[in-house]
Design a protein around this motif. Structure first.
Motif, PDB file in Angstrom:
ATOM      1  N   GLY A  43       0.774  -1.256   0.000  1.00 17.38           N
ATOM      2  CA  GLY A  43       0.000   0.000   0.000  1.00 17.38           C
ATOM      3  C   GLY A  43       0.795   1.290   0.000  1.00 17.38           C
ATOM      4  N   GLY A  44       1.864   1.373  -0.757  1.00 20.22           N
ATOM      5  CA  GLY A  44       2.632   2.628  -0.848  1.00 20.22           C
ATOM      6  C   GLY A  44       1.910   3.697  -1.657  1.00 20.22           C
ATOM      7  N   LYS A  45       2.376   4.931  -1.508  1.00 18.57           N
ATOM      8  CA  LYS A  45       1.742   6.058  -2.222  1.00 18.57           C
ATOM      9  C   LYS A  45       2.085   6.067  -3.706  1.00 18.57           C
ATOM     10  CE  LYS A  45       3.700   8.979   0.737  1.00 18.57           C
ATOM     11  NZ  LYS A  45       4.147   8.029   1.788  1.00 18.57           N
ATOM     12  N   LEU A  47       4.650   7.499  -5.047  1.00 23.79           N
ATOM     13  CA  LEU A  47       5.109   8.837  -5.424  1.00 23.79           C
ATOM     14  C   LEU A  47       6.214   8.784  -6.482  1.00 23.79           C
ATOM     15  CD1 LEU A  47       5.316  11.940  -4.978  1.00 23.79           C
ATOM     16  CD2 LEU A  47       7.031  11.445  -3.229  1.00 23.79           C
ATOM     17  N   ARG A  48       7.200   7.888  -6.280  1.00 22.33           N
ATOM     18  CA  ARG A  48       8.346   7.874  -7.191  1.00 22.33           C
ATOM     19  C   ARG A  48       7.965   7.437  -8.602  1.00 22.33           C
ATOM     20  NH1 ARG A  48       8.784   7.002  -2.294  1.00 22.33           N
ATOM     21  NH2 ARG A  48      10.306   7.992  -0.946  1.00 22.33           N
ATOM     22  N   PRO A  49       7.214   6.315  -8.771  1.00 15.98           N
ATOM     23  CA  PRO A  49       6.804   5.982 -10.146  1.00 15.98           C
ATOM     24  C   PRO A  49       5.945   7.079 -10.780  1.00 15.98           C
ATOM     25  CG  PRO A  49       5.816   4.461  -8.538  1.00 15.98           C
ATOM     26  CD  PRO A  49       6.842   5.246  -7.814  1.00 15.98           C
ATOM     27  N   LEU A  76      12.908  -0.747  -6.589  1.00 14.72           N
ATOM     28  CA  LEU A  76      14.127  -0.401  -5.846  1.00 14.72           C
ATOM     29  C   LEU A  76      13.785   0.285  -4.517  1.00 14.72           C
ATOM     30  CD1 LEU A  76      17.450   0.643  -7.381  1.00 14.72           C
ATOM     31  CD2 LEU A  76      16.657   1.819  -5.342  1.00 14.72           C
ATOM     32  N   HIS A  77      12.815   1.188  -4.561  1.00 10.77           N
ATOM     33  CA  HIS A  77      12.359   1.854  -3.330  1.00 10.77           C
ATOM     34  C   HIS A  77      11.881   0.807  -2.312  1.00 10.77           C
ATOM     35  CE1 HIS A  77      10.048   4.465  -0.699  1.00 10.77           C
ATOM     36  NE2 HIS A  77       8.903   3.948  -1.102  1.00 10.77           N
ATOM     37  N   THR A  78      11.113  -0.182  -2.788  1.00  5.60           N
ATOM     38  CA  THR A  78      10.574  -1.193  -1.873  1.00  5.60           C
ATOM     39  C   THR A  78      11.708  -2.015  -1.256  1.00  5.60           C
ATOM     40  OG1 THR A  78       8.624  -1.297  -3.288  1.00  5.60           O
ATOM     41  CG2 THR A  78       8.831  -3.015  -1.629  1.00  5.60           C
ATOM     42  N   TYR A  79      12.717  -2.336  -2.075  1.00  7.52           N
ATOM     43  CA  TYR A  79      13.892  -3.036  -1.517  1.00  7.52           C
ATOM     44  C   TYR A  79      14.482  -2.235  -0.357  1.00  7.52           C
ATOM     45  CZ  TYR A  79      18.926  -1.958  -1.529  1.00  7.52           C
ATOM     46  OH  TYR A  79      20.168  -1.521  -1.162  1.00  7.52           O
ATOM     47  N   SER A  80      14.621  -0.910  -0.549  1.00  4.99           N
ATOM     48  CA  SER A  80      15.273  -0.104   0.495  1.00  4.99           C
ATOM     49  C   SER A  80      14.431  -0.089   1.772  1.00  4.99           C
ATOM     50  CB  SER A  80      15.575   1.320   0.005  1.00  4.99           C
ATOM     51  OG  SER A  80      14.419   2.132   0.005  1.00  4.99           O
ATOM     52  N   LEU A  81      13.103  -0.096   1.621  1.00  2.15           N
ATOM     53  CA  LEU A  81      12.240  -0.120   2.811  1.00  2.15           C
ATOM     54  C   LEU A  81      12.352  -1.464   3.543  1.00  2.15           C
ATOM     55  CD1 LEU A  81       8.970   1.568   1.422  1.00  2.15           C
ATOM     56  CD2 LEU A  81      10.907   2.668   2.544  1.00  2.15           C
ATOM     57  N   VAL A  82      12.336  -2.555   2.764  1.00  7.05           N
ATOM     58  CA  VAL A  82      12.405  -3.904   3.373  1.00  7.05           C
ATOM     59  C   VAL A  82      13.711  -4.054   4.152  1.00  7.05           C
ATOM     60  CG1 VAL A  82      12.615  -6.383   2.845  1.00  7.05           C
ATOM     61  CG2 VAL A  82      10.889  -4.998   1.661  1.00  7.05           C
ATOM     62  N   HIS A  83      14.824  -3.643   3.551  1.00  9.49           N
ATOM     63  CA  HIS A  83      16.115  -3.777   4.251  1.00  9.49           C
ATOM     64  C   HIS A  83      16.235  -2.778   5.406  1.00  9.49           C
ATOM     65  CE1 HIS A  83      18.649  -6.295   1.198  1.00  9.49           C
ATOM     66  NE2 HIS A  83      17.508  -6.869   1.528  1.00  9.49           N
ATOM     67  N   ASP A  84      15.683  -1.579   5.213  1.00 15.32           N
ATOM     68  CA  ASP A  84      15.745  -0.572   6.285  1.00 15.32           C
ATOM     69  C   ASP A  84      15.013  -1.046   7.548  1.00 15.32           C
ATOM     70  OD1 ASP A  84      16.343   2.291   7.057  1.00 15.32           O
ATOM     71  OD2 ASP A  84      14.177   2.327   7.280  1.00 15.32           O
ATOM     72  N   GLY A 158      23.727   7.481   2.430  1.00 19.36           N
ATOM     73  CA  GLY A 158      22.864   8.196   3.387  1.00 19.36           C
ATOM     74  C   GLY A 158      22.518   7.314   4.572  1.00 19.36           C
ATOM     75  N   GLN A 159      22.242   6.048   4.271  1.00 17.48           N
ATOM     76  CA  GLN A 159      21.883   5.102   5.335  1.00 17.48           C
ATOM     77  C   GLN A 159      23.068   4.860   6.272  1.00 17.48           C
ATOM     78  OE1 GLN A 159      19.076   3.985   6.184  1.00 17.48           O
ATOM     79  NE2 GLN A 159      19.072   1.862   6.805  1.00 17.48           N
ATOM     80  N   VAL A 160      24.266   4.741   5.703  1.00 12.95           N
ATOM     81  CA  VAL A 160      25.465   4.493   6.518  1.00 12.95           C
ATOM     82  C   VAL A 160      25.684   5.655   7.491  1.00 12.95           C
ATOM     83  CG1 VAL A 160      27.999   4.349   6.410  1.00 12.95           C
ATOM     84  CG2 VAL A 160      26.612   2.969   4.858  1.00 12.95           C
TER      85      VAL A 160
END
Ligand code: GRG
Length: 296
Positions: A43-45, A47-49, A76-84, A158-160
């Motif tokens: 259920g993401g917004k 926004l990026r696509p 790619l955004h979803t990957y970053s959320l899952v790993h974050d 940025g994450q590091v």
């Protein structure tokens, strides 16, 4: 159609395209495809696509042609959320109002789902010359820009720095470093990807980049504000987590009122970057209002 309806309509079209570019839940081995689809359709917004599509539109491009790139950015955004969300990083239980991927499928499957999302993002992009007849040089440029946005000088960088600075006092420069990479890099490459694939001139690209930089800043400040004053039911995760995790945020550094003022200024700068565009950039303008007024 009002702007919110149009936004919802575009998100629906993106969701359909995402559905078509992912293997079905029954594809072997089903465990990974379930975890991938669970994360993408939580259920993401979108926004990026939607920014990829709007970037194409602003330079007279065709939104259907660039749809695979829109999907690639969301994967790619979803990957970053899952790993974050993983225990080794933010250790979050809820994302988009649902149990995080590792909570639902276990940690190993969440790591693999993130890896699968990242790799399939680039595969979807690489197929663009064949699937939509886009010139290979444009596609290669977008692949390279997306890899840089995701890499050690983008999201990962940025994450590091964000993880390393937890609990430390962070000044404005450091805050900007973190957010231009964690949030700004993907927003910027989204707008640029749509425009590059549609044959934008370098002058158009520069203006769209300025727009995206300011939009990304406004988006991040509002995100930080929502973590203080947002409605948990609406934002889909607990409020106050930034403060609990001693995260560097705009309200923490400047106070709520000054943070709101900064968001408004960034929104105004984003809008003025589009001055040389006509009605073809109307959707990009509408997105600025959406980002500033959003409650999720
Ligand atoms: C490479 C593991 C790894 C992380 C990179 C991007 C990132 C760093 C972490 C993701 C978490 C995070 C708080 C990023 C900041 C950007 C942001 C506010 C993401 C949430 O984006 P929304 O609100 O989410 O667009 P939806 O759910 O609507 O897609």
């Amino acid at each position: 159609m009002n702007f919110r309806d149009e936004l919802a309509e575009r998100a629906k079209v993106v969701n359909k395209a995402l559905d078509q570019c992912l293997p079905s839940v029954n594809a072997y081995p089903p465990a990974i495809h379930q975890a991938v689809r669970y994360s993408v359709f939580a259920g993401g917004k979108r926004l990026r696509p939607i920014l990829v599509l709007a970037g194409a539109e602003a330079v007279g491009g065709n939104t259907e042609t660039v749809m695979p790139a829109a999907c690639a950015v969301e994967l790619l955004h979803t990957y970053s959320l899952v790993h974050d969300d993983l225990p080794a990083m933010d250790n979050d239980d809820l994302r988009r109002g649902q149990p995080t991927c590792h909570r639902a499928f276990g940690e190993a499957m969440a790591i693999l789902a993130g890896d699968a999302l990242l790799t399939s993002s680039f595969n979807v992009l690489a197929q663009l010359p064949q699937s939509a007849g886009v010139a290979p040089e444009r596609v290669v440029r977008v692949i390279s820009e997306l890899a840089q946005a995701a890499g050690t000088q983008g999201l990962i960088g940025g994450q590091v720095v964000d993880l390393a600075s937890e609990g430390d006092t962070v000044d404005e420069d450091m805050l900007e470093y973190i957010h231009t990479r964690k949030t700004g890099a993907l927003i910027r490459v989204s707008v640029r990807a749509g425009a590059i694939l549609s044959g934008a001139s370098e002058a158009q690209l520069q203006k769209l980049t300025d727009y995206a930089n300011s939009l990304g800043l406004a988006f991040q400040i509002v995100d930080d504000i929502l973590d203080v004053v947002g409605d948990e039911q609406i934002i889909g995760k607990p409020v106050g987590s930034d403060q609990r995790n001693q995260k560097a945020t705009y309200p923490a550094l400047f106070g709520l009122d000054a943070a709101r003022q900064k968001a408004t200024e960034a929104a105004e700068t984003a809008l003025s970057s589009l001055n040389s565009f006509g009605s073809e950039a109307q959707f990009l303008r509408g997105l600025v209002q959406f980002v500033i007024n959003r409650n999720q």
